[in-house]
Design a protein around this motif. Structure first.
Motif, PDB file in Angstrom:
ATOM      1  N   SER A 147       0.836  -1.192   0.000  1.00 39.68           N
ATOM      2  CA  SER A 147       0.000   0.000   0.000  1.00 39.68           C
ATOM      3  C   SER A 147       0.870   1.242   0.000  1.00 39.68           C
ATOM      4  O   SER A 147       2.060   1.189   0.337  1.00 39.68           O
ATOM      5  CB  SER A 147      -0.922   0.029   1.227  1.00 39.68           C
ATOM      6  OG  SER A 147      -0.165   0.209   2.421  1.00 39.68           O
ATOM      7  N   CYS A 188      -4.788   7.020   0.013  1.00 42.75           N
ATOM      8  CA  CYS A 188      -4.307   5.641  -0.089  1.00 42.75           C
ATOM      9  C   CYS A 188      -4.419   5.086  -1.501  1.00 42.75           C
ATOM     10  O   CYS A 188      -5.479   5.162  -2.128  1.00 42.75           O
ATOM     11  CB  CYS A 188      -5.084   4.743   0.879  1.00 42.75           C
ATOM     12  SG  CYS A 188      -4.542   3.017   0.872  1.00 42.75           S
ATOM     13  N   VAL A 190      -3.261   1.340  -3.676  1.00 44.20           N
ATOM     14  CA  VAL A 190      -2.763  -0.033  -3.542  1.00 44.20           C
ATOM     15  C   VAL A 190      -2.591  -0.611  -4.943  1.00 44.20           C
ATOM     16  O   VAL A 190      -3.253  -0.184  -5.888  1.00 44.20           O
ATOM     17  CB  VAL A 190      -3.723  -0.933  -2.726  1.00 44.20           C
ATOM     18  CG1 VAL A 190      -3.907  -0.398  -1.317  1.00 44.20           C
ATOM     19  CG2 VAL A 190      -5.063  -1.097  -3.434  1.00 44.20           C
ATOM     20  N   ARG A 194      -3.349  -6.573  -5.593  1.00 40.17           N
ATOM     21  CA  ARG A 194      -3.485  -6.871  -4.160  1.00 40.17           C
ATOM     22  C   ARG A 194      -4.943  -6.953  -3.721  1.00 40.17           C
ATOM     23  O   ARG A 194      -5.253  -7.582  -2.708  1.00 40.17           O
ATOM     24  CB  ARG A 194      -2.797  -5.790  -3.324  1.00 40.17           C
ATOM     25  CG  ARG A 194      -1.293  -5.779  -3.406  1.00 40.17           C
ATOM     26  CD  ARG A 194      -0.684  -6.815  -2.521  1.00 40.17           C
ATOM     27  NE  ARG A 194       0.778  -6.825  -2.631  1.00 40.17           N
ATOM     28  CZ  ARG A 194       1.541  -7.764  -2.118  1.00 40.17           C
ATOM     29  NH1 ARG A 194       1.000  -8.761  -1.446  1.00 40.17           N
ATOM     30  NH2 ARG A 194       2.848  -7.718  -2.265  1.00 40.17           N
ATOM     31  N   LEU A 210      -6.698  -7.121   1.257  1.00 37.95           N
ATOM     32  CA  LEU A 210      -5.513  -7.128   0.406  1.00 37.95           C
ATOM     33  C   LEU A 210      -4.765  -8.445   0.552  1.00 37.95           C
ATOM     34  O   LEU A 210      -4.565  -8.925   1.666  1.00 37.95           O
ATOM     35  CB  LEU A 210      -4.579  -5.960   0.769  1.00 37.95           C
ATOM     36  CG  LEU A 210      -5.181  -4.562   0.738  1.00 37.95           C
ATOM     37  CD1 LEU A 210      -4.137  -3.527   1.140  1.00 37.95           C
ATOM     38  CD2 LEU A 210      -5.738  -4.235  -0.650  1.00 37.95           C
TER      39      LEU A 210
END
Length: 234
Positions: A147, A188, A190, A194, A210
């Motif tokens: 992340s 955020c 990612v 994931r 994730l």
């Protein structure tokens, strides 16, 4: 070997094309003047190698190399008038780094390195994030990233080996890796690979499941529809 020339200076593009005409087993499939045009040309022409200038308006050469990072990215040979970018260029996986004015002998050497790379490890050109750890410059492979969280002046990268601090903004990273990173909320990102599921809490909040970690970041309502669509598409 299919070669695409990317340089914002018309004279530089013309000179490179003339030099390539004297190189064996080379097919110049295009010549463009900026990063956006290069992205389109890569999709249309499917070059094996980019002869890529670094200092260009809009998307720089290094940003373009990062944006194209992945298993299908062409090999990159940077062509620039400045030596100062050499270290970063090789950190991005460049095959070679040519100083302008480019000499035919050095161009042939770079093309030969590209041929060997294509023969030995076709498609093996994965991307990296570059940041700082305890004051030292380090890099981490995108495949290892879990992340990216925005905290004050930095972005904190959680990866399989620990943490890394980046000075880039989340927006810059999102623009550089549009096919790799997805946004969960304003602070955020990612890697898309994931994301394995979503968990809805009793208070209505939604968390992202994730792969490879117990970390479950919260998902904003704004980004929730796109994430559900991504999961439906597999």
């Amino acid at each position: 070997m299919r070669v695409l020339i990317v340089d914002d200076e018309p004279l530089a593009r013309t000179r490179l094309a003339a030099l390539l005409a004297g190189c064996s087993d080379v097919d110049v499939v295009g010549s463009v003047g900026d990063g956006e045009a290069a992205i389109d040309a890569v999709g249309e022409c499917q070059p094996d190698v980019l002869l890529l200038d670094i200092n260009m308006p809009g998307i720089s050469g290094t940003a373009l190399a990062q944006r194209l990072a992945g298993s299908k990215r062409p090999l990159v040979v940077f062509c620039t008038a400045y030596e100062s970018h050499a270290l970063h260029a090789f950190e991005l996986g460049a095959v070679d780094y040519l100083l302008k004015p480019v000499r035919l002998e050095r161009l042939n050497e770079a093309l030969q390195r590209a041929r060997l790379r294509l023969q030995q490890a076709p498609g093996d050109t994965g991307g990296y994030l570059h940041g700082r750890l305890r004051g030292e410059q380090v890099r981490v492979a995108l495949d290892d990233v879990i992340s990216l969280l925005a905290e004050e002046k930095y972005v904190v990268v959680q990866h399989r080996g620990g943490q890394l601090l980046l000075e880039d903004s989340l927006r810059q990273l999102e623009d550089a890796y549009p096919d790799t990173l997805i946004r969960l909320h304003r602070n955020c990102l990612v890697p898309a690979q994931r994301l394995i599921g979503l968990k809805t809490l009793t208070d209505g909040r939604v968390l992202a499941r994730l792969g490879g970690t117990e970390l479950m970041p919260e998902v904003s309502r704004r980004n929730l529809p796109a994430l559900r669509k991504l999961l439906r598409m597999g």
